[in-house]
Design an enzyme around this catalytic site. Structure first.
Site, short mmCIF file in Angstrom:
data_model
loop_
_atom_site.label_atom_id
_atom_site.label_comp_id
_atom_site.label_asym_id
_atom_site.label_seq_id
_atom_site.Cartn_x
_atom_site.Cartn_y
_atom_site.Cartn_z
N ASP A 17 -1.22 -9.84 6.46
CA ASP A 17 0.03 -9.44 7.09
C ASP A 17 1.19 -9.93 6.21
O ASP A 17 1.27 -11.12 5.90
CB ASP A 17 0.12 -10.05 8.49
CG ASP A 17 1.35 -9.61 9.26
OD1 ASP A 17 2.36 -9.23 8.64
OD2 ASP A 17 1.31 -9.64 10.50
N CYS A 63 0.82 -1.22 0.00
CA CYS A 63 0.00 0.00 0.00
C CYS A 63 0.86 1.28 0.00
O CYS A 63 1.85 1.35 0.74
CB CYS A 63 -0.89 -0.02 1.23
SG CYS A 63 -1.85 1.49 1.50
N PRO A 64 0.52 2.29 -0.81
CA PRO A 64 -0.60 2.36 -1.77
C PRO A 64 -0.26 1.82 -3.16
O PRO A 64 -1.09 1.86 -4.05
CB PRO A 64 -0.87 3.86 -1.84
CG PRO A 64 0.48 4.47 -1.67
CD PRO A 64 1.20 3.60 -0.67
N GLY A 65 0.99 1.34 -3.35
CA GLY A 65 1.29 0.68 -4.62
C GLY A 65 2.45 1.25 -5.39
O GLY A 65 2.60 0.97 -6.58
N GLY A 66 3.32 2.03 -4.76
CA GLY A 66 4.46 2.61 -5.46
C GLY A 66 5.39 1.58 -6.06
O GLY A 66 5.85 1.73 -7.20
N LYS A 92 15.39 -0.71 6.81
CA LYS A 92 15.33 0.57 7.51
C LYS A 92 16.39 0.56 8.62
O LYS A 92 16.40 -0.33 9.47
CB LYS A 92 13.95 0.81 8.11
CG LYS A 92 12.78 0.50 7.16
CD LYS A 92 12.76 1.41 5.93
CE LYS A 92 11.60 1.05 5.02
NZ LYS A 92 11.54 1.89 3.81
#
Length: 362
Positions: A266, A227-230, A313
């Site tokens: 998930d 989400c959102p789909g990049g 990250k």
């Protein structure tokens, strides 16, 4: 000349310094890194003058995680006369040419660091490029036109309008991009700017001549945390059918392609449909890097995918050490399974507090 300049993202100078120190030591080359925080570059000074050219040739640039560019440089030229900056720069290139054959070099880059403070300096660099290029052509150090067959690029790296490093890089072991930054345009129909991260990763890790073979409309991908789909957008753009895994909503424009199935699950629990061959796994979830590494390892050792691009990250402290540990743990898991693989990692321009990793099972 005994110095190596390495461009990096501002704020990651310590990571760049730690990495180049480790990589040099692995070759039996020793020195020290000069670090100025948030400068956007690191200068690594070798104890032995001849070692720096060896570093520029033998450390694979594509294998450096935090480096945007790597070049051999002179001592810093300071207090350049604003009425004649070119003459002292030419004298440095004369010294370089006595040691390295830079005749008819491929191109000249007059650059500065990628910092807010250097934005005005970048305007000066653009203007200064033309007269310096002409002066280098007169000396036959620079070809009249870009020369891909040459072994060198020439560089002039300004840190102030009156201070610069002068040097060269090897055309087969450097970034082909000015300042080491690929210039990508944000697609008007992409769901988010994160799409540029995956586009840059594909351009970085997949040779262009192989892209159509390795990413095409006969393939199926999975995007964990989609989400959102990049990231899904980049796979669909290349023709893949994508299982987009996320509890959040996907952009309606992606549903309209007919090339995605939204799985409201998930990402850590999702498993690919049985008897469905998955070619690609991509993942940009915000989670601890060790947990993401374990997840990717599970997919690879179970044979659920053959190729993957994912982000790690980074923590606020000991970022380099965390990266090294995560990549070593992933390699150990794959080795225990007896898999033949290639791991690449890069702190891309469109990354921030993260690095992007590519793994392919051969």
């Amino acid at each position: 000349m005994n110095k190596l300049a390495l461009y990096c993202r501002p704020g990651f100078e310590k990571e760049m310094a730690a990495e180049i120190t480790d990589r040099a030591a692995a070759l039996g080359i020793f020195g020290f890194a000069r670090v100025q925080e948030h400068s956007g570059y690191v200068i690594f000074e070798c104890y032995q003058p001849n070692d720096v050219d060896r570093l520029a040739r033998e450390i694979p640039f594509n294998g450096l995680i935090f480096a945007r560019q790597m070049l051999v440089v002179s001592d810093l030229l300071e207090n350049l006369d604003p009425t004649d900056r070119i003459s002292p720069i030419i004298r440095v290139f004369e010294k370089i040419s006595a040691q390295v054959d830079i005749r008819l070099s491929a191109e000249l880059f007059v650059e500065t660091a990628d910092t807010n403070e250097s934005k005005e300096l970048s305007t000066f660099c653009r203007k200064f490029t033309v007269p310096l290029r002409q002066a280098l052509k007169k000396q036959a150090w620079l070809a009249d036109k870009p020369n891909p067959k040459s072994g060198h690029f020439l560089h002039c790296f300004f840190v102030k309008p009156n201070c610069c490093y002068v040097g060269y890089s090897y055309t087969d072991n450097h970034s082909e991009h000015f300042m080491g930054i690929p210039r990508l345009k944000f697609p008007f129909d992409a769901p988010s700017r994160s799409t540029l991260k995956l586009e840059e990763a594909i351009l970085t890790f997949i040779p262009r001549k192989e892209e159509e073979k390795r990413l095409n409309d006969r393939m199926v991908g999975v995007d964990l945390g989609a989400c959102p789909g990049g990231w899904t957008y980049q796979l669909v753009k290349r023709g893949l059918f994508v299982y987009a895994v996320d509890h959040g909503k996907m952009a309606e424009s992606l549903h309209e392609t007919g090339r995605i199935e939204h799985c409201a699950e998930d990402g850590f629990k999702f498993q690919p449909p049985k008897r469905k061959k998955i070619d690609w796994l991509v993942c940009d979830m915000v989670e601890q890097p060790s947990r993401i590494t374990n997840l990717i390892g599970k997919w690879l050792v179970n044979g659920w995918c053959r190729e993957t691009i994912f982000n790690l990250k980074l923590p606020m402290k000991k970022r380099y050490q965390e990266v090294v540990q995560c990549l070593a743990n992933l390699a150990e898991v794959l080795n225990q399974k007896g898999l033949t693989f290639k791991i690449q990692a890069k702190h891309l321009y469109h990354d921030r507090e993260e690095i992007t990793v590519h793994v392919v099972i051969k």
